[in-house]
Design a protein around this motif. Structure first.
Motif, PDB file in Angstrom:
ATOM      1  N   LEU A  19       7.957   0.681 -21.032  1.00  0.00           N
ATOM      2  CA  LEU A  19       7.424   1.734 -19.976  1.00  0.00           C
ATOM      3  C   LEU A  19       8.364   1.786 -18.633  1.00  0.00           C
ATOM      4  CD1 LEU A  19       3.514   1.052 -20.739  1.00  0.00           C
ATOM      5  CD2 LEU A  19       5.187   2.912 -21.540  1.00  0.00           C
ATOM      6  N   SER A  20       8.344   2.896 -17.940  1.00  0.00           N
ATOM      7  CA  SER A  20       9.561   2.949 -16.975  1.00  0.00           C
ATOM      8  C   SER A  20       8.724   2.380 -15.525  1.00  0.00           C
ATOM      9  CB  SER A  20       9.850   4.238 -16.749  1.00  0.00           C
ATOM     10  OG  SER A  20       8.860   5.121 -16.466  1.00  0.00           O
ATOM     11  N   THR A  21       7.712   2.380 -15.328  1.00  0.00           N
ATOM     12  CA  THR A  21       6.955   1.696 -14.306  1.00  0.00           C
ATOM     13  C   THR A  21       6.261   0.266 -14.463  1.00  0.00           C
ATOM     14  OG1 THR A  21       6.431   3.928 -13.396  1.00  0.00           O
ATOM     15  CG2 THR A  21       5.255   2.200 -12.419  1.00  0.00           C
ATOM     16  N   SER A  39       2.435   3.169 -17.827  1.00  0.00           N
ATOM     17  CA  SER A  39       2.923   2.194 -16.630  1.00  0.00           C
ATOM     18  C   SER A  39       2.245   0.892 -17.178  1.00  0.00           C
ATOM     19  CB  SER A  39       2.272   2.243 -15.447  1.00  0.00           C
ATOM     20  OG  SER A  39       2.680   3.868 -14.886  1.00  0.00           O
ATOM     21  N   GLU A  40       3.003  -0.202 -16.975  1.00  0.00           N
ATOM     22  CA  GLU A  40       2.904  -1.675 -17.216  1.00  0.00           C
ATOM     23  C   GLU A  40       1.962  -2.219 -15.952  1.00  0.00           C
ATOM     24  OE1 GLU A  40       5.568  -5.033 -18.300  1.00  0.00           O
ATOM     25  OE2 GLU A  40       5.732  -3.510 -19.662  1.00  0.00           O
ATOM     26  N   LEU A  41       1.015  -2.745 -16.033  1.00  0.00           N
ATOM     27  CA  LEU A  41       0.096  -3.035 -14.775  1.00  0.00           C
ATOM     28  C   LEU A  41      -0.286  -4.624 -15.228  1.00  0.00           C
ATOM     29  CD1 LEU A  41      -2.459  -0.296 -14.236  1.00  0.00           C
ATOM     30  CD2 LEU A  41      -0.145  -0.614 -13.226  1.00  0.00           C
ATOM     31  N   SER A 101      -2.822   5.080  -3.471  1.00  0.00           N
ATOM     32  CA  SER A 101      -3.647   5.968  -2.822  1.00  0.00           C
ATOM     33  C   SER A 101      -3.759   7.235  -4.063  1.00  0.00           C
ATOM     34  CB  SER A 101      -3.462   6.674  -1.469  1.00  0.00           C
ATOM     35  OG  SER A 101      -3.691   5.481  -0.734  1.00  0.00           O
ATOM     36  N   LYS A 102      -2.637   7.682  -4.490  1.00  0.00           N
ATOM     37  CA  LYS A 102      -2.667   8.661  -5.606  1.00  0.00           C
ATOM     38  C   LYS A 102      -2.266   8.245  -6.990  1.00  0.00           C
ATOM     39  CE  LYS A 102      -1.566  12.136  -2.114  1.00  0.00           C
ATOM     40  NZ  LYS A 102      -0.553  13.187  -1.487  1.00  0.00           N
ATOM     41  N   GLY A 103      -1.163   8.653  -7.459  1.00  0.00           N
ATOM     42  CA  GLY A 103      -0.975   8.065  -8.836  1.00  0.00           C
ATOM     43  C   GLY A 103       0.119   7.411  -9.311  1.00  0.00           C
ATOM     44  N   VAL A 104       0.032   6.606 -10.099  1.00  0.00           N
ATOM     45  CA  VAL A 104       1.234   5.933 -10.948  1.00  0.00           C
ATOM     46  C   VAL A 104       1.493   6.344 -11.929  1.00  0.00           C
ATOM     47  CG1 VAL A 104       1.872   3.523 -11.717  1.00  0.00           C
ATOM     48  CG2 VAL A 104       0.140   3.730  -9.772  1.00  0.00           C
ATOM     49  N   ILE A 105       2.938   6.931 -12.047  1.00  0.00           N
ATOM     50  CA  ILE A 105       3.747   7.701 -13.281  1.00  0.00           C
ATOM     51  C   ILE A 105       4.701   7.044 -13.705  1.00  0.00           C
ATOM     52  CG2 ILE A 105       4.338  10.034 -13.635  1.00  0.00           C
ATOM     53  CD1 ILE A 105       3.231  10.794 -10.634  1.00  0.00           C
ATOM     54  N   GLY A 106       4.812   7.022 -14.804  1.00  0.00           N
ATOM     55  CA  GLY A 106       5.807   6.368 -15.819  1.00  0.00           C
ATOM     56  C   GLY A 106       6.158   7.271 -16.971  1.00  0.00           C
ATOM     57  N   THR A 133       0.863  -1.286  -0.035  1.00  0.00           N
ATOM     58  CA  THR A 133      -0.001  -0.024  -0.057  1.00  0.00           C
ATOM     59  C   THR A 133       0.795   1.389   0.135  1.00  0.00           C
ATOM     60  OG1 THR A 133      -1.704  -1.368   1.255  1.00  0.00           O
ATOM     61  CG2 THR A 133      -2.017   1.162   1.213  1.00  0.00           C
ATOM     62  N   VAL A 134       0.517   2.021  -0.926  1.00  0.00           N
ATOM     63  CA  VAL A 134       1.470   3.292  -1.076  1.00  0.00           C
ATOM     64  C   VAL A 134       0.572   4.584  -0.782  1.00  0.00           C
ATOM     65  CG1 VAL A 134       3.189   4.691  -2.518  1.00  0.00           C
ATOM     66  CG2 VAL A 134       2.958   2.106  -2.718  1.00  0.00           C
ATOM     67  N   MET A 135       0.743   5.378  -0.004  1.00  0.00           N
ATOM     68  CA  MET A 135      -0.186   6.406   0.512  1.00  0.00           C
ATOM     69  C   MET A 135       0.078   7.570  -0.547  1.00  0.00           C
ATOM     70  SD  MET A 135      -1.865   5.232   2.826  1.00  0.00           S
ATOM     71  CE  MET A 135      -2.887   6.292   3.531  1.00  0.00           C
ATOM     72  N   GLY A 136       1.417   7.853  -1.199  1.00  0.00           N
ATOM     73  CA  GLY A 136       1.865   8.927  -2.142  1.00  0.00           C
ATOM     74  C   GLY A 136       1.385   8.322  -3.686  1.00  0.00           C
ATOM     75  N   PHE A 137       2.587   8.723  -4.379  1.00  0.00           N
ATOM     76  CA  PHE A 137       2.883   8.408  -5.562  1.00  0.00           C
ATOM     77  C   PHE A 137       3.912   7.280  -5.980  1.00  0.00           C
ATOM     78  CE2 PHE A 137       1.459  12.842  -5.663  1.00  0.00           C
ATOM     79  CZ  PHE A 137       0.354  12.823  -6.660  1.00  0.00           C
ATOM     80  N   VAL A 138       3.601   6.465  -6.979  1.00  0.00           N
ATOM     81  CA  VAL A 138       4.710   5.632  -7.439  1.00  0.00           C
ATOM     82  C   VAL A 138       5.235   6.321  -8.728  1.00  0.00           C
ATOM     83  CG1 VAL A 138       5.244   3.394  -8.477  1.00  0.00           C
ATOM     84  CG2 VAL A 138       3.664   3.641  -6.554  1.00  0.00           C
ATOM     85  N   ASP A 139       6.732   6.659  -8.943  1.00  0.00           N
ATOM     86  CA  ASP A 139       6.966   7.251 -10.323  1.00  0.00           C
ATOM     87  C   ASP A 139       8.431   6.373 -10.710  1.00  0.00           C
ATOM     88  OD1 ASP A 139       7.995   9.067 -12.177  1.00  0.00           O
ATOM     89  OD2 ASP A 139       8.504  10.629 -10.805  1.00  0.00           O
ATOM     90  N   SER A 140       8.137   5.790 -11.839  1.00  0.00           N
ATOM     91  CA  SER A 140       9.121   5.002 -12.717  1.00  0.00           C
ATOM     92  C   SER A 140       9.742   3.979 -11.933  1.00  0.00           C
ATOM     93  CB  SER A 140      10.146   5.901 -13.249  1.00  0.00           C
ATOM     94  OG  SER A 140       9.564   6.823 -14.293  1.00  0.00           O
TER      95      SER A 140
END
Length: 279
Positions: free
Chosen positions: A65-67, A83-85, A52-57, A33-40
């Protein structure tokens, strides 16, 4: 989680109260669980991944893709871009899923709780059991690829293999049954240890075959039901729009939208893409 903190590899669930920075890796045998952002960054969980917020790549090169986020459970986020999910369960994005490669073992849903907002734009989305969003594509005609219900053929092959296997088990069961019937009366061998062991092995084998056959027959019925109304259950649903240049693939049917469509359900009917606006 940044360079100063280092990568995380933890047995159990992880709660990150801030962000996951560029180039970092987080692995967990439970949930992340990440309360902030995930960046690359790269996240791998044997449970769910919730951001909780955004996933940025960003686009590195040739569709890379970088994430990268992988979960055995579900992946949830407010918005995702470049991003790759990959989730064995569902992927749920409440606002926007942009220019990403998403693959879900069940469904992909891009919508807020009210069903008023949720855009899936660009990239490629693949879900075994359907894709639902408020809007697909964009007014600019951004190429967006959607794939769902792609496993019917595989299920049909499984069904055929199970059918063959059950037939073989029936033959094996009948064979052991006839061998047991041909045994001399029990009084003739009840004191013969070798014979007793042989009969015991035959009875064990008979029970084993019967149990295996029952298991496979149940599995056969489940897959048969799945195959029969496959395309009635697995489809693409747009709450508001499907814009032009959206490639729709449902099983063996495909179509690229030439114009804007209003709220609709898109299904595979007789190997052709059908748009139903009555829902």
């Amino acid at each position: 989680v940044d360079v100063k903190y280092g990568h995380v590899d933890f047995k159990g669930s992880i709660l990150i109260t801030g962000d996951v920075h560029e180039g970092m890796e987080v692995k967990s045998t439970g949930d992340i669980t990440v309360m902030g952002f995930v960046d690359s960054a790269t996240l791998e969980a044997e449970g769910d991944v919730i951001v909780s917020k955004g996933v940025i790549g960003r686009l590195i090169k040739d569709h890379e893709l970088s994430t990268k986020i992988t979960a055995h459970g579900q992946i949830c986020a407010q918005f995702v871009q470049y991003s790759e999910l990959t989730a064995k369960g569902e992927i749920l994005v409440t606002k926007q899923l942009l220019h990403s490669h998403s693959e879900a073992g069940t469904t992909i849903t891009v919508s807020d709780a009210t069903g008023k907002r949720g855009d899936l734009v660009g990239g490629k989305a693949t879900a075994a059991k359907g894709i639902h969003a408020v809007a697909f594509g964009a007014t600019a005609g951004t190429k967006t690829e959607l794939f769902c219900g792609m496993q019917q053929q595989e299920l049909k092959q499984n069904l055929k293999a199970l059918d063959e296997s059950v037939k073989q088990l029936v033959v094996a069961g009948l064979d052991i049954e006839s061998r047991l019937k041909k045994l001399p009366p029990k009084s003739e061998w009840q004191n013969d240890a070798g014979m007793i062991e042989q009969v015991k092995m035959m009875l064990d084998q008979k029970n084993q075959i019967a149990a295996e056959r029952l298991k496979e027959e149940i599995e056969f019925e489940q897959i048969k039901n799945e195959v029969e109304d496959y395309y009635d259950k697995y489809f693409i649903k747009a709450g508001r729009n499907i814009f032009a240049n959206v490639e729709v693939h449902i099983g063996n049917a495909q179509n690229r939208t030439q114009r804007e469509h209003g709220p609709c359900v898109v299904k595979n009917i007789n190997a052709e893409i059908s748009y139903d606006y009555s829902k």
